[in-house]
Design an enzyme around this catalytic site. Structure first.
Site, short mmCIF file in Angstrom:
data_model
loop_
_atom_site.label_atom_id
_atom_site.label_comp_id
_atom_site.label_asym_id
_atom_site.label_seq_id
_atom_site.Cartn_x
_atom_site.Cartn_y
_atom_site.Cartn_z
N THR A 111 -2.97 -7.05 -6.78
CA THR A 111 -3.62 -7.15 -5.48
C THR A 111 -5.06 -6.65 -5.51
OG1 THR A 111 -2.80 -4.96 -4.82
CG2 THR A 111 -1.46 -6.88 -4.21
N ASN A 166 -7.39 -4.40 -3.40
CA ASN A 166 -7.17 -3.33 -2.43
C ASN A 166 -8.41 -3.13 -1.57
OD1 ASN A 166 -4.60 -2.80 -3.58
ND2 ASN A 166 -5.57 -1.60 -5.18
N GLU A 218 -3.73 -4.70 1.09
CA GLU A 218 -3.56 -5.16 -0.28
C GLU A 218 -3.31 -6.66 -0.28
OE1 GLU A 218 -1.35 -1.76 -2.63
OE2 GLU A 218 -0.39 -2.03 -0.68
#
Length: 332
Positions: free
Chosen positions: A217, A219, A265
């Protein structure tokens, strides 16, 4: 007669920088946080007035938001911070935006000074357009009627735009849209905006746990006072080089792991590469579910698979909400 149409978009943060290209134009005045459909009614009125006379059209707003200035311990969550607001204004077709610093000195300006020193001397306006509830000057003495009378006295036009309502005859307002975000009602929030809400944030390093789960992901840190409901969302993300990716995002405290500070995320579909340090524009499409705790990591991954499939289904049938939505988020 040659056209006076402006070809560039100006973002002005000081009246001393006011370009001659915008002077003598139509100014739409307000806070415009969110640039929602009610604000767009004001802007569209200004655009129609200016285009009919072939003169520039721009907005005037204030930074910081006056409510945050007067109550700094409880600042207003900005639906569209300064840079994003300018992007929406440009997409609306305006020629620029003047962002006046809202300071103690500015707050103490008498309404008459605002008209004479700013609207006339600095901007040399031809016409002013505001919403029905806009007030200006010390103690909010500058009412819509005051502005109308000032226009008649100083020979500039004034148009006051009435309250805009939705299809259910309910008022459209920035505070209502904030409440929608808090409730996770993204569909209604986007409907009131007239485009899909977005924010911009820089990609930060995290604990890299997503890689282990098969979902690396990006962030993103949200504003501390962001009211967005914790949960899982369908998103569309624009990278700095202009590419658009669909994705699924989780916003919350990660109750399965560290229950830390809220983080947004984002997992991008069909993306490989390094986004650290880059600023992404995240277009929030739909709310999928709330934040949950699972019995095992395998159960979490299975749910993430379902979330991804649902997000892809949503994105597969996505249509622009309006011409403005399409201008802000054109397809690749």
């Amino acid at each position: 007669m040659p056209s006076s149409r402006v070809t560039d978009f100006f973002r002005i943060t000081s009246l001393d920088e006011m370009p001659d290209a915008l002077k003598g134009g139509v100014v739409a005045i307000g806070n415009f946080d969110g640039v929602h459909r009610g604000h767009q009614a004001v802007l569209n009125t200004a655009l129609e007035t200016g285009r009919n006379q072939d003169i520039p059209v721009y907005a005037m707003s204030f930074e910081p938001h006056p409510r945050s200035f007067f109550n700094p311990s409880n600042p207003v969550f900005r639906l569209t911070p300064s840079v994003q607001k300018a992007a929406v204004m440009k997409a609306c077709g305006l020629d620029g935006i003047v962002e006046l610093p809202f300071t103690k000195d500015f707050a103490s300006i008498e309404a008459e000074q605002f008209v004479k020193n700013i609207l006339l001397d600095k901007l040399a306006i031809h016409h002013a357009v505001t919403g029905f509830d806009f007030h200006f000057g010390k103690a909010r003495a500058g009412t819509p009627d005051y502005l109308r009378n000032a226009g008649a006295e100083h020979q500039f036009g004034v148009t006051i735009v009435e309250q805009e309502t939705d299809e259910g005859a309910n008022d459209i307002s920035s505070s209502r849209i904030r409440a929608c975000l808090e409730e996770g009602d993204i569909t209604l929030a986007n409907g009131l905006l007239g485009y899909r809400w977005f924010f911009e944030a820089e990609v930060r390093h995290g604990d890299k746990r997503g890689r282990d789960l098969g979902y690396p992901t990006a962030n993103l840190q949200m504003a501390e006072n962001c009211p967005l409901k914790h949960g899982v969302y369908t998103v569309r993300v624009t990278t700095p080089d202009g590419f658009v990716f669909g994705g699924v995002a989780s916003y919350g405290r990660r109750p399965m792991f560290d229950h830390g500070a809220p983080m947004f995320e984002v997992f991008l579909f069909d993306f490989t590469g390094d986004l650290y340090g880059q600023t992404l524009r995240v277009n929030v499409i739909s709310y999928l579910r709330g934040e949950e705790t699972f019995d095992s990591v395998d159960a979490l991954i299975a749910q993430m698979d379902r979330d991804s499939n649902e997000a892809k289904t949503v994105l597969g049938s996505l249509q622009p909400l309006s011409e403005l939505d399409l201008a802000l988020f054109p397809p690749n």
